[in-house]
Scaffold this motif. Structure first.
Motif, PDB file in Angstrom:
ATOM      1  N   GLU A 114      35.562  42.884  42.376  1.00 49.01           N
ATOM      2  CA  GLU A 114      36.755  42.251  42.907  1.00 49.01           C
ATOM      3  C   GLU A 114      37.736  43.353  43.333  1.00 49.01           C
ATOM      4  N   PRO A 115      38.298  43.255  44.540  1.00 44.43           N
ATOM      5  CA  PRO A 115      39.116  44.360  45.069  1.00 44.43           C
ATOM      6  C   PRO A 115      40.236  44.805  44.125  1.00 44.43           C
ATOM      7  N   GLU A 116      40.864  43.862  43.432  1.00 47.19           N
ATOM      8  CA  GLU A 116      41.985  44.215  42.559  1.00 47.19           C
ATOM      9  C   GLU A 116      41.543  44.934  41.297  1.00 47.19           C
ATOM     10  N   LEU A 117      40.243  44.888  41.001  1.00 51.92           N
ATOM     11  CA  LEU A 117      39.751  45.444  39.743  1.00 51.92           C
ATOM     12  C   LEU A 117      39.107  46.818  39.899  1.00 51.92           C
ATOM     13  N   ARG A 118      39.515  47.531  40.881  1.00 51.81           N
ATOM     14  CA  ARG A 118      39.068  48.915  41.018  1.00 51.81           C
ATOM     15  C   ARG A 118      40.144  49.806  40.440  1.00 51.81           C
ATOM     16  N   ASP A 119      39.716  50.776  39.650  1.00 55.31           N
ATOM     17  CA  ASP A 119      40.630  51.507  38.773  1.00 55.31           C
ATOM     18  C   ASP A 119      41.948  51.935  39.402  1.00 55.31           C
ATOM     19  N   GLY A 120      41.935  52.429  40.605  1.00 55.48           N
ATOM     20  CA  GLY A 120      43.136  53.004  41.199  1.00 55.48           C
ATOM     21  C   GLY A 120      44.285  52.033  41.339  1.00 55.48           C
ATOM     22  N   ALA A 121      44.005  50.727  41.409  1.00 57.25           N
ATOM     23  CA  ALA A 121      45.048  49.725  41.599  1.00 57.25           C
ATOM     24  C   ALA A 121      45.613  49.206  40.287  1.00 57.25           C
ATOM     25  N   LEU A 122      45.057  49.618  39.170  1.00 60.98           N
ATOM     26  CA  LEU A 122      45.463  49.112  37.866  1.00 60.98           C
ATOM     27  C   LEU A 122      46.139  50.228  37.069  1.00 60.98           C
ATOM     28  N   THR A 247      43.830  54.953  20.820  1.00 60.99           N
ATOM     29  CA  THR A 247      42.389  54.754  20.983  1.00 60.99           C
ATOM     30  C   THR A 247      42.083  54.502  22.443  1.00 60.99           C
ATOM     31  N   TYR A 248      40.836  54.735  22.824  1.00 61.03           N
ATOM     32  CA  TYR A 248      40.397  54.423  24.182  1.00 61.03           C
ATOM     33  C   TYR A 248      39.872  52.988  24.220  1.00 61.03           C
ATOM     34  N   MET A 249      40.202  52.315  25.294  1.00 59.81           N
ATOM     35  CA  MET A 249      39.853  50.901  25.470  1.00 59.81           C
ATOM     36  C   MET A 249      38.977  50.743  26.704  1.00 59.81           C
ATOM     37  N   VAL A 250      37.940  49.958  26.572  1.00 60.54           N
ATOM     38  CA  VAL A 250      37.055  49.620  27.697  1.00 60.54           C
ATOM     39  C   VAL A 250      37.290  48.149  28.036  1.00 60.54           C
ATOM     40  N   TRP A 251      37.558  47.877  29.313  1.00 57.05           N
ATOM     41  CA  TRP A 251      37.799  46.502  29.785  1.00 57.05           C
ATOM     42  C   TRP A 251      36.849  46.232  30.943  1.00 57.05           C
ATOM     43  N   ARG A 252      35.987  45.216  30.773  1.00 53.91           N
ATOM     44  CA  ARG A 252      35.015  44.884  31.816  1.00 53.91           C
ATOM     45  C   ARG A 252      34.954  43.376  32.020  1.00 53.91           C
ATOM     46  N   VAL A 381      35.102  38.579  29.334  1.00 59.84           N
ATOM     47  CA  VAL A 381      35.914  39.791  29.438  1.00 59.84           C
ATOM     48  C   VAL A 381      35.548  40.641  28.228  1.00 59.84           C
ATOM     49  N   PHE A 382      34.757  41.670  28.482  1.00 56.15           N
ATOM     50  CA  PHE A 382      34.313  42.564  27.414  1.00 56.15           C
ATOM     51  C   PHE A 382      35.407  43.585  27.156  1.00 56.15           C
ATOM     52  N   PRO A 441      19.531  40.458  37.120  1.00 60.23           N
ATOM     53  CA  PRO A 441      20.558  40.364  36.074  1.00 60.23           C
ATOM     54  C   PRO A 441      21.051  38.948  35.807  1.00 60.23           C
ATOM     55  N   PHE A 442      21.193  38.631  34.532  1.00 54.16           N
ATOM     56  CA  PHE A 442      21.913  37.432  34.114  1.00 54.16           C
ATOM     57  C   PHE A 442      23.410  37.740  34.044  1.00 54.16           C
ATOM     58  N   VAL A 443      23.741  39.028  33.930  1.00 56.22           N
ATOM     59  CA  VAL A 443      25.128  39.476  33.775  1.00 56.22           C
ATOM     60  C   VAL A 443      25.445  40.478  34.879  1.00 56.22           C
ATOM     61  N   THR A 444      26.562  40.265  35.561  1.00 58.96           N
ATOM     62  CA  THR A 444      26.973  41.125  36.668  1.00 58.96           C
ATOM     63  C   THR A 444      28.388  41.615  36.438  1.00 58.96           C
ATOM     64  N   THR A 445      28.601  42.916  36.625  1.00 63.43           N
ATOM     65  CA  THR A 445      29.938  43.484  36.477  1.00 63.43           C
ATOM     66  C   THR A 445      30.786  43.131  37.692  1.00 63.43           C
ATOM     67  N   ARG A 446      31.941  42.534  37.441  1.00 67.92           N
ATOM     68  CA  ARG A 446      32.863  42.159  38.520  1.00 67.92           C
ATOM     69  C   ARG A 446      34.039  43.122  38.635  1.00 67.92           C
ATOM     70  N   GLY A 447      34.146  44.049  37.697  1.00 76.70           N
ATOM     71  CA  GLY A 447      35.236  45.023  37.732  1.00 76.70           C
ATOM     72  C   GLY A 447      35.557  45.507  36.345  1.00 76.70           C
ATOM     73  N   GLY A 448      36.420  46.510  36.270  1.00 73.75           N
ATOM     74  CA  GLY A 448      36.779  47.013  34.957  1.00 73.75           C
ATOM     75  C   GLY A 448      37.603  48.271  35.017  1.00 73.75           C
ATOM     76  N   ALA A 449      37.984  48.750  33.843  1.00 71.39           N
ATOM     77  CA  ALA A 449      38.817  49.945  33.755  1.00 71.39           C
ATOM     78  C   ALA A 449      38.662  50.578  32.386  1.00 71.39           C
ATOM     79  N   TYR A 450      38.838  51.889  32.360  1.00 68.55           N
ATOM     80  CA  TYR A 450      39.004  52.618  31.116  1.00 68.55           C
ATOM     81  C   TYR A 450      40.503  52.771  30.877  1.00 68.55           C
ATOM     82  N   LEU A 451      40.944  52.473  29.654  1.00 68.19           N
ATOM     83  CA  LEU A 451      42.354  52.533  29.332  1.00 68.19           C
ATOM     84  C   LEU A 451      42.590  53.310  28.052  1.00 68.19           C
TER      85      LEU A 451
END
Length: 464
Positions: A114-122, A247-252, A381-382, A441-451
């Motif tokens: 999803e365009p909004e879920l690319r790291d640079g915009a978040l 702590t480091y957070m993973v959001w997918r 939302v992982f 895949p039964f599961v597809t990544t739609r976007g995410g970020a490292y925080l």
């Protein structure tokens, strides 16, 4: 280096507490910071409302608020480059850039996110948990009003989630229909660590277990290296004050193709044990839908099993109880994501890859028994917390889920998560073994970020 117990007033509250299990709804609200001064002023307004890990003396609040920042967000808020350079390289690179390591290819390629879920915009993530929709909307409204008042801050993306109750009201489910969220690590210094230690801690010789060192998850505390060698330098700790209580957070955002999952397992089960598709699906997952582990009960789920309270939920191993995968297949999802002692050496090859999971489902459930896609967006939302993105989250993803070599499964990827190129297969051990053919895949990544989730002192410094 700090030692347990934790400085609860300096620690954000959603790390050690699973708010999503006790609150009805959660929304993840990402913001973009266009002006550093305005962004810091906005954070200063939020600081008094951020939920810490201190005990609630006046009862459960109607809503909680927690804050995390991306590497782009740290920069947007005006943190100097030499300080940014002290954060881990995975965090600084961002999730999209780590796609080759994560196996985000094909339909999961960042170009298809999803365009909004690319790291640079978040830049900044506000996580809001609420008792009901009214409380949720009030807090979200305050966040938007605060951003508008500050100027130079705007909402970049909003993702609502909601608990999916199980049919027997024992815990929550994810969209494939399985009880979820109860297999968490036991952490030294955490109140319930003793209860979680068996099955959630470090497997040791002669059936013993112990809790993990707190620094495996919270920076600035003793980790498993410094536990045995206090002179060792703590890794992955950015410059002070960020190196304390963070702590480091993973959001997918992970789309789940529930119709495809049901269709494939039902079709394959026509050739498996009298068409028992529920058992075959349990072999893929490693548990029955109600959370009963296959290692404990391989032929049927335990009636009235409550994964939140039953000691058997996590109190099992593989090396002695099921070394050949005849109960729980070697390639089952829970066995691959947490091998316990299955890799030998009493679990010494696996315990440093544990993560704190905080996933929440999004979207409405697919109608019961439906095997045709209704084209509605649903999934998980992982979220996870770890001290080292590369060693913990990426280690699990790349070495265990995407590559079967360590399990003597060749290049077979985790069948539940699916191979993005549709080349993954799975062997269900038995006499004879049963083969599940290559599957997309039964599961597809739609976007995410490292925080990064700062401690309260660090968050105040970031706002200042």
């Amino acid at each position: 280096m700090a030692s347990a117990p934790f400085d609860l007033a300096d620690l954000q509250g959603d790390i050690l507490r699973a708010y999503g299990n006790t609150y009805a709804c959660t929304t993840y609200l990402f913001f973009r910071v266009d002006d550093a001064g305005a962004g810091r002023a906005w954070l200063r307004r939020l600081l008094p409302r951020v939920t810490t890990a201190e005990p609630w003396t006046a009862g459960k609040p109607e809503a909680t608020l927690n804050i995390a920042v991306t590497a782009a967000g740290v920069k947007a808020l005006g943190v100097p480059e030499p300080v940014i350079a002290t954060f881990s390289k995975e965090f600084r690179a961002g999730m999209a850039a780590r796609a080759p390591t994560l196996g985000d290819a094909g339909p999961s390629d960042p170009d298809r996110w999803e365009p909004e879920l690319r790291d640079g915009a978040l830049h900044v993530l506000a996580t809001v948990n609420a008792l009901d929709v009214g409380a949720l909307q009030r807090e979200l409204g305050r966040l938007r009003d605060d951003a508008e008042h500050a100027g130079g801050v705007a909402v970049a993306y909003e993702q609502p989630t909601v608990l999916l109750p199980s049919p027997d009201e024992r815990g929550s489910r994810e969209h494939f229909g399985y009880a979820d969220g109860f297999a968490q690590p036991a952490i030294a210094g955490v109140e319930d660590a003793t209860d979680r230690r068996i099955g959630g801690g470090v497997p040791e010789a002669k059936g013993a277990w112990r809790a993990l060192a707190p620094g495996e998850f919270i920076l600035g505390y003793e980790d498993e290296d410094t536990r045995v060698d206090p002179n060792r330098k703590l890794p992955n700790a950015p410059a002070d004050p960020f190196g304390r209580s963070g702590t480091y957070m993973v959001w997918r955002k992970l789309y789940q193709d529930v119709a495809l999952f049901r269709h494939v397992l039902r079709e394959a089960a026509e050739l498996y044990e009298s068409g028992d598709h529920e058992k075959l699906a349990a072999k893929v997952v490693g548990r029955w839908p109600n959370g009963t582990p296959l290692v404990v009960s391989p032929d049927a789920p335990i009636a009235d099993f409550d994964p939140k309270t039953d000691a058997r939920t996590n109190a099992f191993r593989y090396a002695d109880e099921d070394p050949h995968g005849l109960r729980c297949p070697l390639g089952a999802h829970i066995r691959r994501s947490n091998p316990r002692d299955a890799l030998g050496f009493d679990g010494l090859l696996s315990f440093r890859h544990r993560i704190i999971r905080r996933g929440m489902p999004y979207g409405p459930p697919l109608a019961s028994e439906a095997t045709q896609d209704d084209h509605v967006d649903r999934g998980l939302v992982f979220v996870c917390f770890n001290a080292s993105i590369s060693r913990q989250f990426e280690g699990i993803q790349a070495q265990w889920l995407n590559d079967g070599n360590v399990f003597h499964l060749g290049h077979d990827s985790d069948f539940l998560m699916g191979d993005p190129h549709g080349t993954g297969k799975m062997t269900v051990e038995g006499h004879p073994p049963f083969l599940l053919g290559p599957q997309g895949p039964f599961v597809t990544t739609r976007g995410g970020a490292y925080l990064f989730v700062p401690g309260m002192g660090a968050l105040a410094a970031l706002a200042g």
